[in-house]
Design a protein around this motif. Structure first.
Motif, PDB file in Angstrom:
ATOM      1  N   ILE A   1       0.870  -1.171   0.000  1.00 45.41           N
ATOM      2  CA  ILE A   1       0.000   0.000   0.000  1.00 45.41           C
ATOM      3  C   ILE A   1       0.909   1.223   0.000  1.00 45.41           C
ATOM      4  O   ILE A   1       1.599   1.495   0.983  1.00 45.41           O
ATOM      5  CB  ILE A   1      -0.944   0.005   1.208  1.00 45.41           C
ATOM      6  CG1 ILE A   1      -1.794  -1.262   1.208  1.00 45.41           C
ATOM      7  CG2 ILE A   1      -1.821   1.254   1.186  1.00 45.41           C
ATOM      8  CD1 ILE A   1      -2.675  -1.430   2.427  1.00 45.41           C
ATOM      9  N   GLN A   2       0.935   1.925  -1.131  1.00 46.34           N
ATOM     10  CA  GLN A   2       1.825   3.068  -1.306  1.00 46.34           C
ATOM     11  C   GLN A   2       1.076   4.363  -1.035  1.00 46.34           C
ATOM     12  O   GLN A   2      -0.097   4.499  -1.386  1.00 46.34           O
ATOM     13  CB  GLN A   2       2.394   3.092  -2.721  1.00 46.34           C
ATOM     14  CG  GLN A   2       3.232   1.875  -3.052  1.00 46.34           C
ATOM     15  CD  GLN A   2       3.753   1.928  -4.477  1.00 46.34           C
ATOM     16  OE1 GLN A   2       3.068   2.356  -5.386  1.00 46.34           O
ATOM     17  NE2 GLN A   2       4.986   1.484  -4.656  1.00 46.34           N
ATOM     18  N   GLN A   3       1.800   5.319  -0.438  1.00 47.31           N
ATOM     19  CA  GLN A   3       1.224   6.625  -0.159  1.00 47.31           C
ATOM     20  C   GLN A   3       2.041   7.706  -0.842  1.00 47.31           C
ATOM     21  O   GLN A   3       3.233   7.535  -1.075  1.00 47.31           O
ATOM     22  CB  GLN A   3       1.145   6.864   1.340  1.00 47.31           C
ATOM     23  CG  GLN A   3       2.463   6.694   2.069  1.00 47.31           C
ATOM     24  CD  GLN A   3       2.286   6.708   3.566  1.00 47.31           C
ATOM     25  OE1 GLN A   3       1.259   7.117   4.076  1.00 47.31           O
ATOM     26  NE2 GLN A   3       3.291   6.245   4.287  1.00 47.31           N
ATOM     27  N   ASP A   4       1.384   8.799  -1.176  1.00 46.54           N
ATOM     28  CA  ASP A   4       2.039   9.916  -1.844  1.00 46.54           C
ATOM     29  C   ASP A   4       2.994  10.593  -0.865  1.00 46.54           C
ATOM     30  O   ASP A   4       2.601  11.013   0.206  1.00 46.54           O
ATOM     31  CB  ASP A   4       0.977  10.908  -2.328  1.00 46.54           C
ATOM     32  CG  ASP A   4       1.554  12.066  -3.106  1.00 46.54           C
ATOM     33  OD1 ASP A   4       2.742  12.028  -3.459  1.00 46.54           O
ATOM     34  OD2 ASP A   4       0.799  13.021  -3.363  1.00 46.54           O
ATOM     35  N   SER A   5       4.272  10.665  -1.241  1.00 40.79           N
ATOM     36  CA  SER A   5       5.268  11.286  -0.347  1.00 40.79           C
ATOM     37  C   SER A   5       5.784  12.600  -0.920  1.00 40.79           C
ATOM     38  O   SER A   5       6.847  13.067  -0.523  1.00 40.79           O
ATOM     39  CB  SER A   5       6.430  10.313  -0.105  1.00 40.79           C
ATOM     40  OG  SER A   5       7.032   9.940  -1.327  1.00 40.79           O
ATOM     41  N   SER A   6       5.041  13.215  -1.841  1.00 44.30           N
ATOM     42  CA  SER A   6       5.473  14.495  -2.410  1.00 44.30           C
ATOM     43  C   SER A   6       5.293  15.619  -1.395  1.00 44.30           C
ATOM     44  O   SER A   6       4.523  15.506  -0.441  1.00 44.30           O
ATOM     45  CB  SER A   6       4.693  14.804  -3.688  1.00 44.30           C
ATOM     46  OG  SER A   6       3.315  14.941  -3.405  1.00 44.30           O
ATOM     47  N   ALA A   7       6.006  16.708  -1.624  1.00 44.61           N
ATOM     48  CA  ALA A   7       5.931  17.866  -0.739  1.00 44.61           C
ATOM     49  C   ALA A   7       4.543  18.500  -0.827  1.00 44.61           C
ATOM     50  O   ALA A   7       3.881  18.435  -1.864  1.00 44.61           O
ATOM     51  CB  ALA A   7       6.995  18.882  -1.120  1.00 44.61           C
ATOM     52  N   GLU A   8       4.109  19.104   0.261  1.00 45.51           N
ATOM     53  CA  GLU A   8       2.806  19.766   0.320  1.00 45.51           C
ATOM     54  C   GLU A   8       2.705  20.808  -0.790  1.00 45.51           C
ATOM     55  O   GLU A   8       3.608  21.608  -0.978  1.00 45.51           O
ATOM     56  CB  GLU A   8       2.631  20.444   1.688  1.00 45.51           C
ATOM     57  CG  GLU A   8       1.280  21.043   1.909  1.00 45.51           C
ATOM     58  CD  GLU A   8       0.189  19.992   2.069  1.00 45.51           C
ATOM     59  OE1 GLU A   8      -0.943  20.257   1.660  1.00 45.51           O
ATOM     60  OE2 GLU A   8       0.482  18.904   2.580  1.00 45.51           O
ATOM     61  N   GLY A   9       1.626  20.778  -1.537  1.00 44.42           N
ATOM     62  CA  GLY A   9       1.413  21.742  -2.611  1.00 44.42           C
ATOM     63  C   GLY A   9       1.984  21.333  -3.954  1.00 44.42           C
ATOM     64  O   GLY A   9       1.754  21.986  -4.957  1.00 44.42           O
ATOM     65  N   ASN A  10       2.751  20.239  -3.983  1.00 43.38           N
ATOM     66  CA  ASN A  10       3.328  19.764  -5.236  1.00 43.38           C
ATOM     67  C   ASN A  10       2.243  19.015  -6.019  1.00 43.38           C
ATOM     68  O   ASN A  10       1.675  18.054  -5.520  1.00 43.38           O
ATOM     69  CB  ASN A  10       4.505  18.830  -4.948  1.00 43.38           C
ATOM     70  CG  ASN A  10       5.256  18.415  -6.193  1.00 43.38           C
ATOM     71  OD1 ASN A  10       4.837  18.691  -7.314  1.00 43.38           O
ATOM     72  ND2 ASN A  10       6.382  17.763  -5.994  1.00 43.38           N
ATOM     73  N   PRO A  11       1.949  19.438  -7.250  1.00 42.06           N
ATOM     74  CA  PRO A  11       0.887  18.778  -8.011  1.00 42.06           C
ATOM     75  C   PRO A  11       1.271  17.367  -8.496  1.00 42.06           C
ATOM     76  O   PRO A  11       0.406  16.569  -8.807  1.00 42.06           O
ATOM     77  CB  PRO A  11       0.652  19.713  -9.192  1.00 42.06           C
ATOM     78  CG  PRO A  11       1.939  20.448  -9.346  1.00 42.06           C
ATOM     79  CD  PRO A  11       2.527  20.559  -7.964  1.00 42.06           C
ATOM     80  N   GLU A  12       2.557  17.065  -8.555  1.00 45.54           N
ATOM     81  CA  GLU A  12       3.028  15.745  -8.987  1.00 45.54           C
ATOM     82  C   GLU A  12       3.039  14.776  -7.816  1.00 45.54           C
ATOM     83  O   GLU A  12       3.614  15.056  -6.772  1.00 45.54           O
ATOM     84  CB  GLU A  12       4.446  15.841  -9.562  1.00 45.54           C
ATOM     85  CG  GLU A  12       4.526  16.573 -10.880  1.00 45.54           C
ATOM     86  CD  GLU A  12       3.897  15.790 -12.012  1.00 45.54           C
ATOM     87  OE1 GLU A  12       4.067  14.550 -12.058  1.00 45.54           O
ATOM     88  OE2 GLU A  12       3.214  16.411 -12.835  1.00 45.54           O
TER      89      GLU A  12
END
Length: 107
Positions: free
Chosen positions: A4-15
């Motif tokens: 189960i993968q979670q989004d680890s992008s920076a806050e506000g990053n659309p990618e």
């Protein structure tokens, strides 16, 4: 089994970035393929659900996450579109997560 993968992008990053540590790894589950279709919603083409996944209940699983499949569907990525908690305790069983997913297109 799935990760189960979670989004680890920076806050506000659309990618979205799923390269970080998974929420859970090698989770045993049952994956059922259902008839996936596409429908028009407004002006957008929306992919239908293609798989239903059943597993023991784990808190924190959300629709912004995805599943990386192992075993029979090895390498396939399923985007979680709906999370349902099934309470089976009245039958003497544990809670179950029912995840409705659409298969991500290959990149």
């Amino acid at each position: 089994m799935v990760d189960i993968q979670q989004d680890s992008s920076a806050e506000g990053n659309p990618e979205e970035d799923f390269t970080g540590s998974p929420l859970l790894a090698r989770v045993p589950c049952e994956i059922k393929t259902i008839s996936g279709d596409e429908t028009f919603r407004g002006r957008q083409l929306t992919a239908g659900n293609s798989h239903v996944v059943h597993m023991h209940f784990y808190p924190g699983v959300k629709t912004r996450m995805r599943l990386l499949c192992r075993g029979r569907l090895d390498g396939r990525i399923l985007n979680i579109t709906d999370v349902r908690e099934l309470d089976m305790t009245e039958r003497g069983a544990r809670k179950i997560l029912e995840l409705y997913c659409s298969e991500a297109s290959p990149q």
